[in-house]
Write an enzyme that holds these catalytic residues in place. Structure first.
Site, PDB file in Angstrom:
ATOM      1  N   SER A 254       0.826  -1.193   0.000  1.00 49.51           N
ATOM      2  CA  SER A 254       0.000   0.000   0.000  1.00 49.51           C
ATOM      3  C   SER A 254       0.866   1.252   0.000  1.00 49.51           C
ATOM      4  O   SER A 254       1.996   1.221   0.495  1.00 49.51           O
ATOM      5  CB  SER A 254      -0.851  -0.060   1.272  1.00 49.51           C
ATOM      6  OG  SER A 254      -2.054   0.610   1.122  1.00 49.51           O
TER       7      SER A 254
ATOM      8  N   PRO B 125      -8.348  -0.536  -5.478  1.00 51.27           N
ATOM      9  CA  PRO B 125      -7.848   0.657  -4.785  1.00 51.27           C
ATOM     10  C   PRO B 125      -8.757   1.060  -3.623  1.00 51.27           C
ATOM     11  O   PRO B 125      -9.984   1.016  -3.747  1.00 51.27           O
ATOM     12  CB  PRO B 125      -7.889   1.734  -5.887  1.00 51.27           C
ATOM     13  CG  PRO B 125      -8.927   1.269  -6.850  1.00 51.27           C
ATOM     14  CD  PRO B 125      -8.957  -0.236  -6.776  1.00 51.27           C
ATOM     15  N   GLY B 126      -8.177   1.407  -2.518  1.00 49.76           N
ATOM     16  CA  GLY B 126      -8.935   1.915  -1.376  1.00 49.76           C
ATOM     17  C   GLY B 126      -8.500   3.345  -1.095  1.00 49.76           C
ATOM     18  O   GLY B 126      -9.233   4.314  -1.297  1.00 49.76           O
TER      19      GLY B 126
ATOM     20  N   CYS C 246      -2.829  10.569  26.294  1.00 51.68           N
ATOM     21  CA  CYS C 246      -1.821  10.516  27.332  1.00 51.68           C
ATOM     22  C   CYS C 246      -0.605   9.745  26.839  1.00 51.68           C
ATOM     23  O   CYS C 246      -0.316   8.656  27.321  1.00 51.68           O
ATOM     24  CB  CYS C 246      -2.438   9.847  28.555  1.00 51.68           C
ATOM     25  SG  CYS C 246      -1.546  10.281  30.015  1.00 51.68           S
TER      26      CYS C 246
HETATM   27  N1  LLP Z   1      -6.575  -5.254  -1.621  1.00 54.90           N
HETATM   28  C1  LLP Z   1      -6.036  -5.946  -0.608  1.00 54.90           C
HETATM   29  C2  LLP Z   1      -6.010  -7.410  -0.673  1.00 54.90           C
HETATM   30  C3  LLP Z   1      -5.504  -5.277   0.488  1.00 54.90           C
HETATM   31  O1  LLP Z   1      -4.968  -5.964   1.476  1.00 54.90           O
HETATM   32  C4  LLP Z   1      -5.543  -3.864   0.524  1.00 54.90           C
HETATM   33  C5  LLP Z   1      -5.021  -3.123   1.665  1.00 54.90           C
HETATM   34  C6  LLP Z   1      -6.129  -3.180  -0.543  1.00 54.90           C
HETATM   35  C7  LLP Z   1      -6.627  -3.914  -1.614  1.00 54.90           C
HETATM   36  C8  LLP Z   1      -6.249  -1.681  -0.598  1.00 54.90           C
HETATM   37  O2  LLP Z   1      -5.025  -1.042  -0.570  1.00 54.90           O
HETATM   38  P1  LLP Z   1      -4.971   0.560  -0.820  1.00 54.90           P
HETATM   39  O3  LLP Z   1      -5.348   0.795  -2.254  1.00 54.90           O
HETATM   40  O4  LLP Z   1      -5.918   1.180   0.115  1.00 54.90           O
HETATM   41  O5  LLP Z   1      -3.572   0.921  -0.529  1.00 54.90           O
HETATM   42  N2  LLP Z   1      -3.613   0.691   7.363  1.00 54.90           N
HETATM   43  C9  LLP Z   1      -2.571   0.888   6.372  1.00 54.90           C
HETATM   44  C10 LLP Z   1      -2.931   0.281   5.054  1.00 54.90           C
HETATM   45  C11 LLP Z   1      -3.256  -1.192   5.145  1.00 54.90           C
HETATM   46  C12 LLP Z   1      -3.646  -1.740   3.816  1.00 54.90           C
HETATM   47  C13 LLP Z   1      -4.199  -3.098   3.956  1.00 54.90           C
HETATM   48  N3  LLP Z   1      -4.600  -3.696   2.735  1.00 54.90           N
HETATM   49  C14 LLP Z   1      -2.320   2.373   6.214  1.00 54.90           C
HETATM   50  O6  LLP Z   1      -2.970   3.167   6.875  1.00 54.90           O
HETATM   51  O7  LLP Z   1      -1.450   2.779   5.459  1.00 54.90           O
END
Ligand code: LLP
Length: 470
Positions: free
Chosen positions: A243, A324-325, A398
């Site tokens: 990511s 994409p997220g 804290c």
């Molecule tokens: N597909 C799969 C199988 C995934 O594990 C993930 C993210 C995505 C898609 C979406 O990835 P993106 O396009 O959002 O980068 N909490 C961490 C990110 C963890 C991502 C987990 N998997 C952060 O805040 O950077």
């Protein structure tokens, strides 16, 4: 190592080298703010036609302010760019990764805008189903799915379960048998790619928990088992390398390795794999160090890679999907805080650092503490003629690691009661939020055409106390 009495931050009151001195500290930097964000004539920032002052008054702070047009515009941009680039091949579609941020309204937008939805727990699945999201456009992920999650997904008719381990093949097969149906599965393959990102969000190197490794033939064995299973249909192979990634080099290596497996399956098992999911991970701009690609550039780059490699392996190009997220949700949202204590901390000699405390912190944005992320911020309730000075924006928890923005220029007269906005908090901020120190989670509001709509209400003290039934 002996801790210095001034702590790890000793002496660092200058801006880090990447942080440019602003010619005007009131400017909204291009690319950092959602598409409807602007300064009005009175100097306040508005988004979706609503000023931050009005939001603070009507909704309170802290609050996640989601620019609905921005979110939907990005979702459609990804959908269209990938559909377009892969049209001459076997087509492509986009699943929004709900882990970045999910609620009923977002699920409905994603549905209306024609994307699929990637969920990775029963909770995310429940949000999608309650919003009426069609099962066949849902992908279920997870490295440790429970029996109940698998059952619920199958009952909802999800389009694909992305299987993450050998024993999960048997589990899904058994539950599908019990329900008297066939389960459509993808296999998540670990490609050994070392993505250039923070260690905690790289997911395709060997020494981590996700997927079926290509080495030692584990992934091939998984394909063989799925093909032999009575109640499973193999939809395709899946790879997600990590990511907040900016270049397509990692996708190139991952696609090559997955396609090698497709060729191996064709040659040794006489089976054609027709679909590939290359995951998500596209990076966004959190500050001026980051230069993300456009969806069009990403799509055409990856389409070229897939086409070339299929040609070399004499494979028919599979249908490809993406997840994409962050790149959809992240830039759509800013967090609005109110400033409380402002403290000028002497660090010895001429060194000092201004700590600007806000009314949230690591409970609504843990990414700074967890991934060493560098955010930006802006004085958003007014403009100031004062000189810029480097500050550190911290929360109310804290813990000294409760930092929201490590380094940023704010006007020297920043003071109690000011509004400060932190952009690009739409992904992995609310979804990672906690109740640390019994701080209630902020609301998420959507703004559009001068209207405020609450998507997730603010948590109350009653919500918190209500769980405490001992
Ligand atoms: N597909 C799969 C199988 C995934 O594990 C993930 C993210 C995505 C898609 C979406 O990835 P993106 O396009 O959002 O980068 N909490 C961490 C990110 C963890 C991502 C987990 N998997 C952060 O805040 O950077």
């Amino acid at each position: 190592m002996r801790a210095h009495e001034a702590g790890a931050l000793h002496g660092n009151d200058a801006a880090p080298t990447w942080l440019p001195y602003p010619s005007d500290v009131n400017t909204l930097i291009d690319g950092l703010w959602s598409r409807t964000t602007r300064r009005t004539e009175d100097g306040a920032v508005e988004v979706g036609g609503v000023s931050v002052a009005r939001i603070a008054e009507e909704v309170g702070t802290p609050a996640f302010v989601l620019d609905e047009d921005d979110f939907r515009h990005r979702a459609r941009a990804f959908r269209d760019a990938f559909a377009e680039a892969f049209r001459p091949l076997a087509g492509a579609d986009v699943y929004y990764a709900g882990k970045a941020f999910l609620c009923g309204a977002v699920a409905r937008w994603v549905e209306e805008d024609g994307l699929g939805l990637d969920v990775c727990t029963g909770g995310e699945l429940a949000v999608a189903l309650r919003a009426g999201f069609p099962g066949e456009r849902i992908a279920l992920h997870g490295n440790n799915k429970s029996l109940a999650e698998i059952r619920r997904a199958l009952e909802a008719g999800v389009g694909r379960i992305v299987v993450d381990s050998l024993d999960e093949i048997d589990l899904v097969d058994a539950i599908a048998a019990e329900l008297g149906l066939r389960a459509a599965v993808m296999l998540r393959v670990t490609t050994g790619v070392e993505a250039h990102t923070h260690e905690f969000i790289a997911t395709a190197h060997e020494d981590q928990k996700f997927g079926l490794s290509l080495t030692g033939n584990t992934a091939f064995e998984a394909v063989r088992r799925v093909l032999a299973a009575e109640h499973l249909d193999l939809v395709g192979l899946h790879s997600h390398i990590g990511s907040q990634i900016f270049d397509t080099g990692g996708f190139e290596v991952a696609a090559r390795r997955v396609l090698d497996l497709v060729a191996q399956v064709r040659d040794q098992l006489d089976h054609t794999i027709t679909q590939l999911d290359l995951g998500g991970g596209f990076g966004v701009m959190y500050n001026t160090q980051h230069t993300p690609s456009t969806p069009e550039a990403l799509a055409s780059g990856i389409a070229g890679i897939v086409e070339k490699q299929c040609h070399e392996l004499e494979l028919e190009v599979p249908h490809v999907s993406f997840e994409p997220g962050r790149a959809i949700a992240g830039p759509s949202t800013q967090t609005l805080y109110t400033v409380g204590t402002v403290k000028d901390v002497r660090l010895g000699g001429p060194h000092h650092r201004v700590y600007v405390s806000v009314d949230g912190g690591m409970s609504d944005n843990v990414r700074t503490a967890l991934y060493d992320a560098d955010y930006s911020c802006l004085l958003s309730g007014r403009v100031s003629e004062q000189q810029p000075e480097v500050v550190r924006v911290v929360g109310k928890h804290c813990e000294s690691g409760d930092i929201v923005v490590k380094d940023e220029y704010l006007p020297a007269d920043v003071r109690r009661g000011d509004l400060v906005s932190v952009p690009v908090t739409g992904a992995y901020c609310y979804s990672l939020a906690s109740n640390y120190n019994h701080v209630p989670r902020p609301p998420v509001i959507a703004v559009k055409d001068g209207e405020i709509r609450t998507l997730i209400r603010r948590e109350t003290e009653e919500d918190l106390l209500g769980l405490d039934v001992g």
